[in-house]
Scaffold this motif. Structure first.
Motif, PDB file in Angstrom:
ATOM      1  N   ILE A   1       0.700  -1.122  -0.005  1.00 55.76           N
ATOM      2  CA  ILE A   1       0.106  -0.038   0.025  1.00 55.76           C
ATOM      3  C   ILE A   1       0.842   1.159   0.048  1.00 55.76           C
ATOM      4  O   ILE A   1       0.503   2.157  -0.632  1.00 55.76           O
ATOM      5  CB  ILE A   1      -0.902  -0.140   1.314  1.00 55.76           C
ATOM      6  N   SER A   2       2.072   1.134   0.700  1.00 59.09           N
ATOM      7  CA  SER A   2       3.022   2.395   0.711  1.00 59.09           C
ATOM      8  C   SER A   2       3.397   2.844  -0.659  1.00 59.09           C
ATOM      9  O   SER A   2       3.680   3.751  -1.179  1.00 59.09           O
ATOM     10  CB  SER A   2       4.029   1.984   1.541  1.00 59.09           C
ATOM     11  N   ILE A   3       3.902   1.514  -1.750  1.00 54.91           N
ATOM     12  CA  ILE A   3       4.179   1.598  -2.826  1.00 54.91           C
ATOM     13  C   ILE A   3       3.064   2.421  -3.673  1.00 54.91           C
ATOM     14  O   ILE A   3       3.245   3.286  -4.420  1.00 54.91           O
ATOM     15  CB  ILE A   3       4.658   0.433  -3.346  1.00 54.91           C
ATOM     16  N   LEU A   4       1.768   1.995  -3.461  1.00 57.06           N
ATOM     17  CA  LEU A   4       0.858   2.715  -4.304  1.00 57.06           C
ATOM     18  C   LEU A   4       0.512   4.248  -3.898  1.00 57.06           C
ATOM     19  O   LEU A   4       0.154   4.823  -5.030  1.00 57.06           O
ATOM     20  CB  LEU A   4      -0.641   1.564  -3.883  1.00 57.06           C
ATOM     21  N   GLN A   5       0.658   4.320  -2.588  1.00 55.98           N
ATOM     22  CA  GLN A   5       0.459   5.813  -2.196  1.00 55.98           C
ATOM     23  C   GLN A   5       1.571   6.694  -2.643  1.00 55.98           C
ATOM     24  O   GLN A   5       1.311   7.810  -3.156  1.00 55.98           O
ATOM     25  CB  GLN A   5       0.333   6.000  -0.829  1.00 55.98           C
ATOM     26  N   LYS A   6       2.861   6.146  -2.919  1.00 59.29           N
ATOM     27  CA  LYS A   6       3.917   6.914  -3.370  1.00 59.29           C
ATOM     28  C   LYS A   6       3.838   7.294  -4.765  1.00 59.29           C
ATOM     29  O   LYS A   6       4.177   8.179  -5.156  1.00 59.29           O
ATOM     30  CB  LYS A   6       5.417   6.170  -2.937  1.00 59.29           C
ATOM     31  N   HIS A   7       3.040   6.299  -5.184  1.00 58.56           N
ATOM     32  CA  HIS A   7       3.001   6.475  -6.947  1.00 58.56           C
ATOM     33  C   HIS A   7       1.592   6.713  -7.410  1.00 58.56           C
ATOM     34  O   HIS A   7       1.247   6.155  -8.489  1.00 58.56           O
ATOM     35  CB  HIS A   7       3.835   5.125  -7.505  1.00 58.56           C
ATOM     36  N   CYS A   8       0.993   7.558  -6.635  1.00 56.61           N
ATOM     37  CA  CYS A   8      -0.392   7.572  -6.685  1.00 56.61           C
ATOM     38  C   CYS A   8      -0.739   8.230  -8.071  1.00 56.61           C
ATOM     39  O   CYS A   8      -1.773   8.195  -8.573  1.00 56.61           O
ATOM     40  CB  CYS A   8      -1.043   8.235  -5.542  1.00 56.61           C
ATOM     41  N   ARG A   9       0.293   9.197  -8.582  1.00 56.75           N
ATOM     42  CA  ARG A   9      -0.059   9.768  -9.940  1.00 56.75           C
ATOM     43  C   ARG A   9       0.011   8.837 -11.153  1.00 56.75           C
ATOM     44  O   ARG A   9      -0.403   9.235 -12.060  1.00 56.75           O
ATOM     45  CB  ARG A   9       0.967  11.004  -9.976  1.00 56.75           C
TER      46      ARG A   9
END
Length: 416
Positions: free
Chosen positions: A29-37
């Motif tokens: 989930i942290s990866i998804l949040q970091k690359h949310c764009r």
């Protein structure tokens, strides 16, 4: 659609990030949040009433990726992908390369026999840690197949229609997708943190005494990164331990939180419950352990532990890793007045099981409604707090335990 590298039995990713089998849910989930764009429209899928019966899924709808996490240990078990992929830098599925049965055979070589399943109209071709499913419903030949095995290399034209395309791909650990389990956490996922393999509640007949934590950390020889390996540790923390004791045993917390108020104080029988303190008690938050430790603001000694189960559908979901705790109980053996037996209550026990062994609370539960200060909303609803034997159980509406708070015995005047 994302252009990603496939590593059979290990991961899916690119030069910036990687979803690795065995990765904790919180890191994905942290990866998804970091690359949310770049990665948008992500869904979290789970069973609200039976969260332990079905995998927890992160569905990347825009990119054709599903990440399946084991419902119990919450580590990545299977990666399902329909999109653009590479193996060792060479594309086998992209705008320029069509993922046909011939292309897969050329990229991956020979493997064991595949299986055609008429009910799905899919041909499954399995490699170690990697499986491809080919759609055959657009060919007139498909209905004549039976559940029988085909050799993938060479693939006879009369067995699989020329140009049959990959519908989906699975990355998993082992040889069998149906029997696969989430592997142990890979070394790169430790990131300098400690994780709890298990937490045992130490107690006597009157109530809890402290915690025994079985910890995992990635340790290496001085100056030798290549020698990094997982190391097991065991640490005990008791009520009354000092702040320095806890730091020496567990290291620095991820966060220190000072209590501004005690919302449960109104339920205290103490006549001085409304008297405010000049100092605030404070928590050590160990997110990767799923444990909070509360210290008294005056004595700086441990006065409370909070164990978090991290069930989906709770307001604090994904803040903590799941604490896999065990609470031992000595109870009278059924049908005997003198013989005793030991029972274990765990993170996965429901509230009915706790009541059966601990007894029913004498008082009505306290209704706890968590919400942020920004919008004062909680889409998951309230939880209920029951007190038994110096333990407070926060119970969700599906009867699972959201957290357990452990309290030490009242201090005597001499101890004070």
């Amino acid at each position: 659609m994302l252009d990603l590298e496939v590593v059979p039995e290990r991961s899916l990713g690119n030069e910036h990030w990687e979803f690795a089998l065995g990765m904790p849910l919180a890191q994905a989930i942290s990866i998804l949040q970091k690359h949310c764009r770049i990665i948008k429209n992500v869904q979290v899928l789970y069973s609200e009433q039976m969260p332990l019966s079905h995998d927890l899924i992160l569905n990347l709808t825009q990119d054709g990726i599903k990440l399946l996490f084991d419902a119990t240990n919450q580590r990545l078990k299977v990666i399902l992908r329909c999109g653009r992929e590479r193996l060792s830098g060479v594309h086998f599925n992209s705008q320029a390369v069509v993922p046909t049965i011939e292309q897969i055979d050329q990229s991956f070589g020979a493997t064991h026999p595949g299986v055609y399943v008429p009910a799905e109209q899919l041909f499954h071709l399995n490699f170690r840690g990697l499986s491809f499913s080919f759609q055959l419903d657009s060919w007139n030949e498909a209905p004549k197949y039976e559940v029988r095995r085909f050799y993938a290399n060479p693939v006879a034209p009369q067995q699989i229609p020329h140009g049959a395309m990959v519908k989906r791909m699975h990355i998993y650990s082992g040889n069998n997708l149906q029997e696969t389990r989430a592997p142990l956490m890979p070394l790169p996922c430790f990131l300098g943190n400690i994780y709890a393999e298990g937490v045992d509640v130490l107690r006597d007949p009157s109530g809890p005494l402290g915690l025994r934590l079985r910890l995992l950390t990635a340790a290496c020889s001085p100056g030798v990164i290549a020698d990094t390996k997982v190391r097991s540790l065991e640490r005990n923390i008791f009520f009354g331990d000092s702040c320095q004791d806890v730091l020496g045993a567990l290291g620095s917390p991820h966060k220190v939180f000072y209590k501004s108020e005690d919302k449960m104080k109104i339920h205290s029988p103490s006549p001085h419950k409304q008297v405010s303190s000049k100092c605030n008690d404070y928590f050590f938050n160990y997110f990767t352990l799923g444990v909070d430790i509360l210290f008294d603001s005056t004595s700086h000694l441990v006065k409370k532990f909070v164990l978090h189960t991290n069930f989906p559908g709770h307001y604090n979901f994904n803040i903590y890793h799941r604490c896999d705790f065990k609470i031992p109980l000595i109870i009278k053996k059924e049908g005997s007045d003198s013989q005793m037996e030991e029972c274990i209550l765990t993170t996965y026990s429901k509230w009915d099981q706790f009541q059966e062994l601990l007894g029913h609370p004498m008082e009505k539960p306290v209704v706890l409604h968590r919400s942020s200060s920004a919008n004062n909303t909680n889409p998951f609803g309230s939880t209920f707090c029951f007190g038994l034997q110096r333990m407070i159980f926060e119970v969700m509406q599906n009867n699972h335990i959201a957290s357990v708070s452990l309290y030490g015995a009242p201090r005597t005047p001499a101890q004070a």
